[in-house]
Design a protein around this motif. Structure first.
Motif, PDB file in Angstrom:
ATOM      1  N   ASP A   1       0.815  -1.208   0.000  1.00  0.00           N
ATOM      2  CA  ASP A   1       0.000   0.000   0.000  1.00  0.00           C
ATOM      3  C   ASP A   1       0.849   1.257   0.000  1.00  0.00           C
ATOM      4  O   ASP A   1       1.907   1.317   0.603  1.00  0.00           O
ATOM      5  CB  ASP A   1      -0.930   0.018   1.217  1.00  0.00           C
ATOM      6  N   SER A   2       0.337   2.265  -0.661  1.00  0.00           N
ATOM      7  CA  SER A   2       1.047   3.524  -0.744  1.00  0.00           C
ATOM      8  C   SER A   2       0.843   4.347   0.520  1.00  0.00           C
ATOM      9  O   SER A   2      -0.028   4.060   1.336  1.00  0.00           O
ATOM     10  CB  SER A   2       0.588   4.306  -1.979  1.00  0.00           C
ATOM     11  N   SER A   3       1.645   5.364   0.655  1.00  0.00           N
ATOM     12  CA  SER A   3       1.611   6.243   1.822  1.00  0.00           C
ATOM     13  C   SER A   3       2.100   7.620   1.409  1.00  0.00           C
ATOM     14  O   SER A   3       2.909   7.753   0.489  1.00  0.00           O
ATOM     15  CB  SER A   3       2.501   5.683   2.936  1.00  0.00           C
ATOM     16  N   ALA A   4       1.611   8.638   2.096  1.00  0.00           N
ATOM     17  CA  ALA A   4       2.088  10.001   1.865  1.00  0.00           C
ATOM     18  C   ALA A   4       3.252  10.350   2.781  1.00  0.00           C
ATOM     19  O   ALA A   4       3.776  11.463   2.707  1.00  0.00           O
ATOM     20  CB  ALA A   4       0.952  10.990   2.070  1.00  0.00           C
ATOM     21  N   ARG A   5       3.661   9.425   3.629  1.00  0.00           N
ATOM     22  CA  ARG A   5       4.734   9.689   4.581  1.00  0.00           C
ATOM     23  C   ARG A   5       6.031   9.081   4.074  1.00  0.00           C
ATOM     24  O   ARG A   5       6.129   7.877   3.871  1.00  0.00           O
ATOM     25  CB  ARG A   5       4.375   9.131   5.953  1.00  0.00           C
ATOM     26  N   GLY A   6       7.004   9.900   3.904  1.00  0.00           N
ATOM     27  CA  GLY A   6       8.257   9.425   3.351  1.00  0.00           C
ATOM     28  C   GLY A   6       8.912   8.338   4.166  1.00  0.00           C
ATOM     29  O   GLY A   6       9.508   7.406   3.610  1.00  0.00           O
ATOM     30  N   HIS A   7       8.798   8.402   5.474  1.00  0.00           N
ATOM     31  CA  HIS A   7       9.481   7.419   6.307  1.00  0.00           C
ATOM     32  C   HIS A   7       8.839   6.038   6.224  1.00  0.00           C
ATOM     33  O   HIS A   7       9.380   5.080   6.769  1.00  0.00           O
ATOM     34  CB  HIS A   7       9.587   7.893   7.755  1.00  0.00           C
ATOM     35  N   ASP A   8       7.693   5.925   5.565  1.00  0.00           N
ATOM     36  CA  ASP A   8       7.071   4.613   5.364  1.00  0.00           C
ATOM     37  C   ASP A   8       7.730   3.841   4.217  1.00  0.00           C
ATOM     38  O   ASP A   8       7.466   2.659   4.048  1.00  0.00           O
ATOM     39  CB  ASP A   8       5.582   4.763   5.059  1.00  0.00           C
ATOM     40  N   TYR A   9       8.550   4.514   3.432  1.00  0.00           N
ATOM     41  CA  TYR A   9       9.150   3.876   2.261  1.00  0.00           C
ATOM     42  C   TYR A   9      10.527   3.316   2.592  1.00  0.00           C
ATOM     43  O   TYR A   9      11.285   3.911   3.357  1.00  0.00           O
ATOM     44  CB  TYR A   9       9.225   4.864   1.106  1.00  0.00           C
ATOM     45  N   ASP A  10      10.831   2.195   1.965  1.00  0.00           N
ATOM     46  CA  ASP A  10      12.068   1.488   2.256  1.00  0.00           C
ATOM     47  C   ASP A  10      13.181   1.768   1.247  1.00  0.00           C
ATOM     48  O   ASP A  10      14.360   1.637   1.568  1.00  0.00           O
ATOM     49  CB  ASP A  10      11.811  -0.024   2.281  1.00  0.00           C
ATOM     50  N   TYR A  11      12.808   2.113   0.039  1.00  0.00           N
ATOM     51  CA  TYR A  11      13.794   2.290  -1.029  1.00  0.00           C
ATOM     52  C   TYR A  11      13.574   3.638  -1.699  1.00  0.00           C
ATOM     53  O   TYR A  11      12.436   4.048  -1.918  1.00  0.00           O
ATOM     54  CB  TYR A  11      13.671   1.164  -2.061  1.00  0.00           C
ATOM     55  N   TRP A  12      14.683   4.264  -2.044  1.00  0.00           N
ATOM     56  CA  TRP A  12      14.640   5.590  -2.659  1.00  0.00           C
ATOM     57  C   TRP A  12      15.575   5.656  -3.851  1.00  0.00           C
ATOM     58  O   TRP A  12      16.643   5.038  -3.862  1.00  0.00           O
ATOM     59  CB  TRP A  12      15.068   6.656  -1.639  1.00  0.00           C
ATOM     60  N   GLY A  13      15.158   6.438  -4.846  1.00  0.00           N
ATOM     61  CA  GLY A  13      16.040   6.740  -5.958  1.00  0.00           C
ATOM     62  C   GLY A  13      16.937   7.911  -5.627  1.00  0.00           C
ATOM     63  O   GLY A  13      16.863   8.485  -4.536  1.00  0.00           O
ATOM     64  N   GLN A  14      17.773   8.278  -6.591  1.00  0.00           N
ATOM     65  CA  GLN A  14      18.756   9.333  -6.368  1.00  0.00           C
ATOM     66  C   GLN A  14      18.201  10.725  -6.639  1.00  0.00           C
ATOM     67  O   GLN A  14      18.817  11.729  -6.277  1.00  0.00           O
ATOM     68  CB  GLN A  14      19.993   9.102  -7.251  1.00  0.00           C
ATOM     69  N   GLY A  15      17.055  10.799  -7.285  1.00  0.00           N
ATOM     70  CA  GLY A  15      16.417  12.076  -7.547  1.00  0.00           C
ATOM     71  C   GLY A  15      16.702  12.615  -8.929  1.00  0.00           C
ATOM     72  O   GLY A  15      17.725  12.309  -9.544  1.00  0.00           O
ATOM     73  N   THR A  16      15.775  13.425  -9.433  1.00  0.00           N
ATOM     74  CA  THR A  16      15.941  14.101 -10.710  1.00  0.00           C
ATOM     75  C   THR A  16      15.441  15.535 -10.564  1.00  0.00           C
ATOM     76  O   THR A  16      14.402  15.778  -9.956  1.00  0.00           O
ATOM     77  CB  THR A  16      15.207  13.353 -11.848  1.00  0.00           C
ATOM     78  N   GLN A  17      16.216  16.475 -11.105  1.00  0.00           N
ATOM     79  CA  GLN A  17      15.904  17.892 -10.927  1.00  0.00           C
ATOM     80  C   GLN A  17      14.844  18.336 -11.934  1.00  0.00           C
ATOM     81  O   GLN A  17      14.961  18.072 -13.140  1.00  0.00           O
ATOM     82  CB  GLN A  17      17.169  18.738 -11.117  1.00  0.00           C
ATOM     83  N   VAL A  18      13.853  19.031 -11.430  1.00  0.00           N
ATOM     84  CA  VAL A  18      12.851  19.689 -12.272  1.00  0.00           C
ATOM     85  C   VAL A  18      12.908  21.186 -11.984  1.00  0.00           C
ATOM     86  O   VAL A  18      12.796  21.601 -10.829  1.00  0.00           O
ATOM     87  CB  VAL A  18      11.440  19.145 -11.989  1.00  0.00           C
ATOM     88  N   THR A  19      13.100  21.966 -13.029  1.00  0.00           N
ATOM     89  CA  THR A  19      13.156  23.415 -12.886  1.00  0.00           C
ATOM     90  C   THR A  19      12.125  24.032 -13.816  1.00  0.00           C
ATOM     91  O   THR A  19      12.143  23.766 -15.023  1.00  0.00           O
ATOM     92  CB  THR A  19      14.553  23.955 -13.219  1.00  0.00           C
ATOM     93  N   VAL A  20      11.244  24.844 -13.248  1.00  0.00           N
ATOM     94  CA  VAL A  20      10.199  25.499 -14.025  1.00  0.00           C
ATOM     95  C   VAL A  20      10.470  26.997 -14.009  1.00  0.00           C
ATOM     96  O   VAL A  20      10.471  27.629 -12.950  1.00  0.00           O
ATOM     97  CB  VAL A  20       8.809  25.194 -13.453  1.00  0.00           C
ATOM     98  N   SER A  21      10.693  27.557 -15.167  1.00  0.00           N
ATOM     99  CA  SER A  21      10.992  28.977 -15.264  1.00  0.00           C
ATOM    100  C   SER A  21       9.707  29.769 -15.495  1.00  0.00           C
ATOM    101  O   SER A  21       8.765  29.302 -16.132  1.00  0.00           O
ATOM    102  CB  SER A  21      11.974  29.239 -16.405  1.00  0.00           C
ATOM    103  N   SER A  22       9.702  30.987 -14.975  1.00  0.00           N
ATOM    104  CA  SER A  22       8.499  31.829 -15.108  1.00  0.00           C
ATOM    105  C   SER A  22       8.546  32.673 -16.359  1.00  0.00           C
ATOM    106  O   SER A  22       9.542  32.747 -17.050  1.00  0.00           O
ATOM    107  CB  SER A  22       8.378  32.731 -13.878  1.00  0.00           C
TER     108      SER A  22
END
Length: 122
Positions: free
Chosen positions: A101-122
């Motif tokens: 089951d999914s969760s909105a709490r980060g600490h409920d997750y066991d595995y994480w990726g390294q992340g990807t940057q998203v930049t939105v310009s105005s």
């Protein structure tokens, strides 16, 4: 053990779209819920969206109606389609995995990726 790798981030103008991917390794991926979180500089990590092992989805309030999470079990990949992007969506986006089951709490997750940057310009 599950390994997660995000991709698809980049620079986009406000109002534009991006699709992030979270590719997973491991035979039991179909049993995992995947969540997307983001963190902007100087801010706390924020829940974005999640999809359960059975396909149920839910979203954080800031992205409802603009973002869509989906999964392709055959490709072991979860997608985050982001439309009508705003400058306040700028952050590093992470996907995370946990069984069932999914969760909105980060600490409920066991595995994480390294992340990807998203930049939105105005």
């Amino acid at each position: 053990q599950v390994q997660l790798v995000e991709s698809g981030g980049g620079l986009v103008q406000a109002g534009g779209s991006l699709r992030l991917s979270c590719a997973a390794s491991g035979r039991t991926f179909s049993s995992y819920a995947i969540g997307w979180f983001r963190q902007a500089p100087g801010k706390e990590r924020e829940f974005v969206a999640a999809i359960s092992w059975s396909g149920g989805t839910y979203y954080g309030d800031p992205v409802k109606g603009r973002f869509t999470i989906s999964r392709d079990k055959a490709k072991n990949t979860v997608y985050l389609q982001m439309n009508s992007l705003k400058p306040e969506d700028t952050a590093v986006y992470y996907c995370a995995g946990r069984l069932w089951d999914s969760s909105a709490r980060g600490h409920d997750y066991d595995y994480w990726g390294q992340g990807t940057q998203v930049t939105v310009s105005s």
